[in-house]
Design an enzyme around this catalytic site. Structure first.
Site, PDB file in Angstrom:
ATOM      1  N   TYR A  51       0.813  -1.219   0.000  1.00 27.84           N
ATOM      2  CA  TYR A  51       0.000   0.000   0.000  1.00 27.84           C
ATOM      3  C   TYR A  51       0.855   1.281   0.000  1.00 27.84           C
ATOM      4  O   TYR A  51       0.388   2.335   0.435  1.00 27.84           O
ATOM      5  CB  TYR A  51      -0.948  -0.001   1.201  1.00 27.84           C
ATOM      6  CG  TYR A  51      -2.200  -0.848   0.997  1.00 27.84           C
ATOM      7  CD1 TYR A  51      -3.059  -0.616  -0.086  1.00 27.84           C
ATOM      8  CD2 TYR A  51      -2.542  -1.859   1.890  1.00 27.84           C
ATOM      9  CE1 TYR A  51      -4.208  -1.372  -0.279  1.00 27.84           C
ATOM     10  CE2 TYR A  51      -3.700  -2.625   1.709  1.00 27.84           C
ATOM     11  CZ  TYR A  51      -4.526  -2.369   0.620  1.00 27.84           C
ATOM     12  OH  TYR A  51      -5.672  -3.110   0.443  1.00 27.84           O
ATOM     13  N   PHE A  59      -5.737   7.492   6.811  1.00 31.50           N
ATOM     14  CA  PHE A  59      -6.235   6.153   7.150  1.00 31.50           C
ATOM     15  C   PHE A  59      -5.163   5.058   7.053  1.00 31.50           C
ATOM     16  O   PHE A  59      -5.421   3.904   7.387  1.00 31.50           O
ATOM     17  CB  PHE A  59      -7.452   5.789   6.279  1.00 31.50           C
ATOM     18  CG  PHE A  59      -7.192   5.727   4.795  1.00 31.50           C
ATOM     19  CD1 PHE A  59      -6.603   4.606   4.214  1.00 31.50           C
ATOM     20  CD2 PHE A  59      -7.545   6.796   3.968  1.00 31.50           C
ATOM     21  CE1 PHE A  59      -6.363   4.546   2.847  1.00 31.50           C
ATOM     22  CE2 PHE A  59      -7.309   6.746   2.591  1.00 31.50           C
ATOM     23  CZ  PHE A  59      -6.713   5.612   2.031  1.00 31.50           C
ATOM     24  N   ARG A  87     -12.051  -5.390 -10.919  1.00 31.92           N
ATOM     25  CA  ARG A  87     -12.489  -4.266 -10.083  1.00 31.92           C
ATOM     26  C   ARG A  87     -14.012  -4.156 -10.070  1.00 31.92           C
ATOM     27  O   ARG A  87     -14.609  -3.835  -9.042  1.00 31.92           O
ATOM     28  CB  ARG A  87     -11.899  -2.948 -10.600  1.00 31.92           C
ATOM     29  CG  ARG A  87     -10.394  -2.835 -10.497  1.00 31.92           C
ATOM     30  CD  ARG A  87      -9.916  -2.473  -9.134  1.00 31.92           C
ATOM     31  NE  ARG A  87     -10.316  -1.143  -8.701  1.00 31.92           N
ATOM     32  CZ  ARG A  87      -9.881  -0.570  -7.578  1.00 31.92           C
ATOM     33  NH1 ARG A  87      -9.032  -1.210  -6.779  1.00 31.92           N
ATOM     34  NH2 ARG A  87     -10.288   0.622  -7.238  1.00 31.92           N
ATOM     35  N   THR A  93     -14.800   1.029  -3.721  1.00 35.65           N
ATOM     36  CA  THR A  93     -14.018   0.987  -2.476  1.00 35.65           C
ATOM     37  C   THR A  93     -14.932   1.083  -1.259  1.00 35.65           C
ATOM     38  O   THR A  93     -14.766   0.350  -0.288  1.00 35.65           O
ATOM     39  CB  THR A  93     -12.987   2.152  -2.472  1.00 35.65           C
ATOM     40  OG1 THR A  93     -12.189   2.043  -3.652  1.00 35.65           O
ATOM     41  CG2 THR A  93     -12.100   2.097  -1.249  1.00 35.65           C
ATOM     42  N   ARG A 104     -18.084  -6.631  -2.666  1.00 39.02           N
ATOM     43  CA  ARG A 104     -18.224  -5.682  -1.550  1.00 39.02           C
ATOM     44  C   ARG A 104     -19.685  -5.289  -1.340  1.00 39.02           C
ATOM     45  O   ARG A 104     -20.138  -5.116  -0.207  1.00 39.02           O
ATOM     46  CB  ARG A 104     -17.363  -4.440  -1.813  1.00 39.02           C
ATOM     47  CG  ARG A 104     -15.861  -4.707  -1.665  1.00 39.02           C
ATOM     48  CD  ARG A 104     -15.054  -3.610  -2.315  1.00 39.02           C
ATOM     49  NE  ARG A 104     -13.638  -3.691  -2.031  1.00 39.02           N
ATOM     50  CZ  ARG A 104     -12.720  -2.947  -2.648  1.00 39.02           C
ATOM     51  NH1 ARG A 104     -13.086  -2.071  -3.574  1.00 39.02           N
ATOM     52  NH2 ARG A 104     -11.453  -3.072  -2.353  1.00 39.02           N
ATOM     53  N   ASN A 114     -13.635  -3.897   3.918  1.00 39.40           N
ATOM     54  CA  ASN A 114     -14.293  -4.149   2.626  1.00 39.40           C
ATOM     55  C   ASN A 114     -13.873  -5.463   1.948  1.00 39.40           C
ATOM     56  O   ASN A 114     -14.005  -5.628   0.744  1.00 39.40           O
ATOM     57  CB  ASN A 114     -14.141  -2.930   1.695  1.00 39.40           C
ATOM     58  CG  ASN A 114     -12.701  -2.596   1.379  1.00 39.40           C
ATOM     59  OD1 ASN A 114     -11.789  -3.281   1.831  1.00 39.40           O
ATOM     60  ND2 ASN A 114     -12.488  -1.555   0.584  1.00 39.40           N
ATOM     61  N   GLU A 128       2.226  -5.800  -8.038  1.00 43.20           N
ATOM     62  CA  GLU A 128       1.665  -6.553  -6.908  1.00 43.20           C
ATOM     63  C   GLU A 128       1.940  -8.048  -7.055  1.00 43.20           C
ATOM     64  O   GLU A 128       2.244  -8.739  -6.081  1.00 43.20           O
ATOM     65  CB  GLU A 128       0.155  -6.269  -6.800  1.00 43.20           C
ATOM     66  CG  GLU A 128      -0.122  -4.835  -6.364  1.00 43.20           C
ATOM     67  CD  GLU A 128      -1.591  -4.417  -6.451  1.00 43.20           C
ATOM     68  OE1 GLU A 128      -2.451  -5.260  -6.806  1.00 43.20           O
ATOM     69  OE2 GLU A 128      -1.878  -3.244  -6.164  1.00 43.20           O
TER      70      GLU A 128
HETATM   71  N1  UDP Z   1      -9.448   2.779   2.813  1.00 41.22           N
HETATM   72  C1  UDP Z   1      -9.881   3.266   4.031  1.00 41.22           C
HETATM   73  N2  UDP Z   1     -10.401   4.538   4.075  1.00 41.22           N
HETATM   74  C2  UDP Z   1     -10.494   5.329   2.979  1.00 41.22           C
HETATM   75  C3  UDP Z   1     -10.045   4.835   1.738  1.00 41.22           C
HETATM   76  C4  UDP Z   1      -9.525   3.556   1.687  1.00 41.22           C
HETATM   77  O1  UDP Z   1      -9.825   2.572   5.045  1.00 41.22           O
HETATM   78  O2  UDP Z   1     -10.982   6.463   3.086  1.00 41.22           O
HETATM   79  C5  UDP Z   1      -8.919   1.413   2.747  1.00 41.22           C
HETATM   80  C6  UDP Z   1      -9.908   0.448   2.098  1.00 41.22           C
HETATM   81  O3  UDP Z   1      -9.846  -0.786   2.805  1.00 41.22           O
HETATM   82  C7  UDP Z   1      -9.370   0.325   0.693  1.00 41.22           C
HETATM   83  C8  UDP Z   1      -7.872   0.432   0.922  1.00 41.22           C
HETATM   84  O4  UDP Z   1      -7.743   1.397   1.951  1.00 41.22           O
HETATM   85  O5  UDP Z   1      -9.766  -0.902   0.081  1.00 41.22           O
HETATM   86  C9  UDP Z   1      -7.063   0.870  -0.273  1.00 41.22           C
HETATM   87  O6  UDP Z   1      -7.597   2.081  -0.771  1.00 41.22           O
HETATM   88  P1  UDP Z   1      -7.807   2.305  -2.322  1.00 41.22           P
HETATM   89  O7  UDP Z   1      -8.144   3.733  -2.531  1.00 41.22           O
HETATM   90  O8  UDP Z   1      -6.631   1.750  -3.070  1.00 41.22           O
HETATM   91  O9  UDP Z   1      -9.134   1.439  -2.630  1.00 41.22           O
HETATM   92  P2  UDP Z   1      -9.320   0.050  -3.413  1.00 41.22           P
HETATM   93  O10 UDP Z   1      -8.329   0.042  -4.555  1.00 41.22           O
HETATM   94  O11 UDP Z   1      -9.075  -1.058  -2.421  1.00 41.22           O
HETATM   95  O12 UDP Z   1     -10.746   0.057  -3.886  1.00 41.22           O
HETATM   96 MG    MG Z   2      -6.287   0.372  -4.565  1.00 41.47          MG
END
Ligand code: UDP
Ligand code: MG
Length: 151
Positions: A51, A59, A87, A93, A104, A114, A128
């Protein structure tokens, strides 16, 4: 539309809630080919690498401690348009904004719980996959190929 590989991961809440089989099943039934699969408890440093792009976000510490709270199940799925379609299968998300037919949207209510991860671009998928499967993937020919693809 090209053949791609994407990294999909069941997060600790998804493992604890018994969603591993369902998530695998959705990708398998859709027609994607499994080329890598493992359970892992890789620790904080590895999760921070995964990450890294989000390290400046407020966060981030909570995200790392959530991801480090139990084993995850990582997998690599291969097939047509796998990154973008993966996706869509995951959903937004924020689970409250996810289509109810998505993973989700079906199983989660909070962004910080999630249940799954999916690569967002082909380039990030390759990064990754290298991070989680440094030993490499499995190359095999699916007997279902001509039943999934017209050409
Ligand atoms: N996340 C969170 N708060 C936020 C945004 C993201 O806790 O406001 C967490 C959430 O679990 C997310 C992960 O961080 O899946 C990675 O964020 P990303 O924006 O990459 O979302 P994703 O690609 O997983 O949809
Ligand atoms: Mg992501």
């Amino acid at each position: 539309m090209s053949t791609e590989q994407t990294y999909i991961m069941v997060k600790p809440d998804g493992v604890q809630r018994g969603l591993v089989g369902d998530i695998i099943s959705r990708f398998e039934k859709r027609g994607y080919k499994l080329v890598g699969l493992k359970m892992a408890t890789p620790g904080k440093d590895h999760l921070e690498k995964h990450y890294a792009d989000l390290s400046s976000k407020a966060f981030f510490p909570g995200l790392i401690s959530y991801m480090n709270s139990g084993p995850v199940v990582g997998m690599v799925w291969e097939g047509r348009d796998a990154v973008k379609t993966g996706r869509v299968m995951l959903g937004a998300t924020d689970p409250l904004k996810s289509d109810p037919g998505s993973i989700r949207g079906a199983y989660a209510l909070e962004v910080g719980r999630n249940v799954c991860h999916g690569s967002d671009t082909v380039e990030n998928a390759q990064k990754e996959i290298k991070l989680w499967f440094p030993e490499g993937l499995n190359s095999w020919t699916s007997a279902a190929y001509n039943w999934v693809y017209e050409k």
